[in-house]
Design an enzyme around this catalytic site. Structure first.
Site, PDB file in Angstrom:
ATOM      1  CB  CYS A   2      -3.773  -7.794   4.828  1.00  0.00           C
ATOM      2  SG  CYS A   2      -2.214  -8.735   5.370  1.00  0.00           S
ATOM      3  CD  GLU A 105      -1.279  -3.642   0.844  1.00  0.00           C
ATOM      4  OE1 GLU A 105      -1.500  -4.157  -0.575  1.00  0.00           O
ATOM      5  OE2 GLU A 105      -2.060  -3.563   1.806  1.00  0.00           O
TER       6      GLU A 105
END
Length: 229
Positions: A2, A105
């Site tokens: 993350c 992402e």
């Protein structure tokens, strides 16, 4: 992993899933947080327990103890965080929750990397397990927090082999409790984590790649064919 996420709703909208007002020492604030592109190296609202009450503090996203001579780390693997020299004390005494609307992402498609926004299928907030310095209220930039990651389940693994460890609202309170030991916390995190079928993703604009960019358009679904910088 993350490395970027959105934290845009009001504090009350996140907290409504976790506790009642008697269980927290957090001032009411109706204003949306409004951060659609949260990046490492900035202060982020982090939820933790002190004196058996929940507190919300702006905490530096990144962890670099005094002896660390490299750039701050931003993630910690659940497989090793509880026992590693680097993170053991944080896991034992500095467990927290970072709430968000979803995370970003990037996936390589052809000769470019396409950004995606990953969020819950029901539109509810996500609650990411975090660990860090126990002095959250002090705002010390040298020792902040890290987001805990786990191996990505089938359904997310094609975009990244790691993802934030997202916990159910029912287990977040136990995860943060100060009297819970490290081994028990690992069981809580593992048993209470959300699986891949809880999430959905859509392509978003490349503009999210610039940490200076903000605004709701960064998390809106786009036609990949028309995605431009």
């Amino acid at each position: 992993m993350c490395g970027r996420f959105a934290q845009a709703q009001t504090r009350e909208e996140y907290l409504a899933y976790l506790s009642d007002e008697a269980d927290r020492d957090i001032a009411y604030d109706p204003e949306p947080i409004g951060r659609y592109n949260v990046a490492p190296g900035t202060k982020v609202l982090l939820l933790s327990e002190r004196d058996e009450q929940l507190h919300l503090d702006p905490v530096f996203w990144g962890y670099a103890p005094g002896w660390w001579d490299k750039p701050p780390l931003i993630n910690a693997r659940i497989e090793t965080a509880a026992t590693s020299h680097m993170f053991k004390s944080l896991w034992q005494h500095g467990r927290a929750i970072c709430f968000a609307d979803g995370w970003f992402e990037w996936k390589k498609e052809g000769d470019k990397k396409q950004p995606y926004f990953i969020h819950q299928t029901d539109g509810r907030p996500i609650f990411m397990a975090a660990i860090g310095s126990t002095r959250f209220e002090c705002g010390d930039d040298t020792e902040g927090f890290l987001i805990v990651t786990s191996a990505a389940d089938k359904g997310l693994a094609d975009i990244r082999d790691r993802c934030p460890l997202v916990m159910s609202p029912e287990t977040t309170r136990e995860w943060m409790r100060q009297y819970v030991g490290g081994k028990e916390a690992q069981e809580i995190a593992t048993d209470g984590s959300a699986t891949a079928e809880k999430f959905i993703r859509h392509a978003v604009t490349h503009a999210v790649g610039n940490v200076k960019n903000q605004g709701g358009k960064l998390i809106e679904s786009i036609d990949i064919q028309s995605n431009t910088f």
